[in-house]
Design an enzyme around this catalytic site. Sequence first.
Site, PDB file in Angstrom:
ATOM      1  NE  ARG A 122      39.504  16.082  76.463  1.00 13.36           N
ATOM      2  CZ  ARG A 122      38.562  16.563  77.262  1.00 13.36           C
ATOM      3  NH1 ARG A 122      37.805  15.754  77.963  1.00 13.36           N
ATOM      4  NH2 ARG A 122      38.361  17.855  77.368  1.00 13.36           N
ATOM      5  CB  VAL A 123      42.872  13.242  80.869  1.00 19.51           C
ATOM      6  CG1 VAL A 123      42.366  13.616  82.252  1.00 19.51           C
ATOM      7  CG2 VAL A 123      43.229  11.755  80.825  1.00 19.51           C
ATOM      8  N   GLY A 124      40.289  15.350  80.385  1.00 18.30           N
ATOM      9  CA  GLY A 124      39.866  16.748  80.486  1.00 18.30           C
ATOM     10  C   GLY A 124      40.217  17.350  81.828  1.00 18.30           C
ATOM     11  CG  ASP A 125      37.811  20.633  83.034  1.00 12.56           C
ATOM     12  OD1 ASP A 125      37.331  19.885  82.151  1.00 12.56           O
ATOM     13  OD2 ASP A 125      37.107  21.353  83.763  1.00 12.56           O
TER      14      ASP A 125
ATOM     15  CB  THR B 196      30.756  21.847  83.508  1.00 15.18           C
ATOM     16  OG1 THR B 196      30.341  21.244  82.270  1.00 15.18           O
ATOM     17  CG2 THR B 196      29.852  23.027  83.815  1.00 15.18           C
ATOM     18  N   GLY B 197      32.877  22.445  81.063  1.00 15.09           N
ATOM     19  CA  GLY B 197      33.102  23.202  79.831  1.00 15.09           C
ATOM     20  C   GLY B 197      34.210  22.566  79.023  1.00 15.09           C
TER      21      GLY B 197
ATOM     22  CB  THR C  45      30.512  17.554  82.966  1.00 15.00           C
ATOM     23  OG1 THR C  45      31.233  17.030  81.862  1.00 15.00           O
ATOM     24  CG2 THR C  45      31.396  17.554  84.207  1.00 15.00           C
TER      25      THR C  45
ATOM     26  N   GLY D 252      37.320  21.428  78.453  1.00 14.15           N
ATOM     27  CA  GLY D 252      38.308  21.140  79.483  1.00 14.15           C
ATOM     28  C   GLY D 252      39.711  21.634  79.184  1.00 14.15           C
TER      29      GLY D 252
HETATM   30  N1  ASP Z   1      34.918  19.599  81.234  1.00 14.47           N
HETATM   31  C1  ASP Z   1      34.604  18.312  80.666  1.00 14.47           C
HETATM   32  C2  ASP Z   1      35.824  17.832  79.917  1.00 14.47           C
HETATM   33  O1  ASP Z   1      36.459  18.614  79.249  1.00 14.47           O
HETATM   34  C3  ASP Z   1      33.424  18.335  79.745  1.00 14.47           C
HETATM   35  C4  ASP Z   1      32.229  19.132  80.202  1.00 14.47           C
HETATM   36  O2  ASP Z   1      32.255  19.720  81.268  1.00 14.47           O
HETATM   37  O3  ASP Z   1      31.233  19.185  79.472  1.00 14.47           O
HETATM   38  O4  ASP Z   1      36.089  16.659  79.945  1.00 14.47           O
END
Ligand code: ASP
Length: 347
Positions: free
Chosen positions: A239-242, A262-263, A211, A265
Amino acid sequence: MTGAMGSLLAQQSVSPSAGHWAIEVHGGAGIIQRSAMTPEGDAAYRASLAQAIGAGAKVLDQGGSSLDAVEAVIKVLEDDPLFNAGRGSVFTANGKNELDAAIMDGSNLEVGAVAGVTGTRHPISLARAVMEKSPHVMLIGTGADAFSVQSGLEQVDPGFFFTESRWQSLVSQLKKEGRPVPPRPTGTPPPKPVVPVAQIDESPNAHNYGTVGVVALDRLGNVAAGTSTGGLQGKMPGRVGDSPIIGAGTYASNQSCAVSATGSGEYFIRLGVAREVCNLVAFKGLSLQQAADKVIHIELETLHGDGGVIALSQDGQLAWSFNTPGMFRARQREDNKLQISIYNDEP
Ligand code: ASP
């Protein structure tokens, strides 16, 4: 003047960094280990980060806005197949690319976000179009795709986002987890062996890094933040992340700070990570680094979430914090040397 109003005005007018720009970039956090990275892979990531942050530094150095700098950097990274954003995005469990992005202007709290978009070359520019040309702050799926066409943004075929390495990574993850493997997308080049730049951990709990996010401060003292991603590999369609959720993966306010996360989510959404960092700065008087560390190393870790943030404030503080073995990252202040780091044993 005394009390809350006095301190608010003081905060607005005192800016030790007035006139000086600064910028920070991340390219994802995760199981990124020195031992698993080839020298060529290491060099390629550093070169890509240098090129991307250079695009933002140029905008800021010419007196451009932090918002323009954020968009410029993210567009470079969205075109770079090394990162999980735009071209090079990870695949959903049914073999598609669904992209999320958000951008926020810290000078006026204007925001634009998109989720689950499929045909826009630069999702960050679509997020900006939502902010500037629609009455809304977030559009999703087919509505967002249609708005992108209507806004005259560059459209690409779904195959544009395809990369062999991400495809093989999906197939290997799904097989390991005993989930059905979707057919290879039509119109993609025939399968070929991939020379990995790094050994990627494909265990069910390891999210595939890449990301991208940017926080920037311009010479007028305005901060901005943006994030763009393909999300989590093997995610359920829809699916929607953060990343596009304001306050979770992206946030910017001149009054507190600008953050891109990032991580994993789902954890970042539960904690409202980006806003939480800024609140600790604004209301608890923590330094930016203390705030970022508290959220990542205490709050996120308590929930067993993994990942990191980059953050920057109007008074020129820069911070990053992550609890994974690595996070692709770069920072630069006006008249200072560019710093690029990958692993957790680097500053
Ligand atoms: N945070 C992103 C998500 O969950 C993925 C990522 O940062 O690697 O969509």
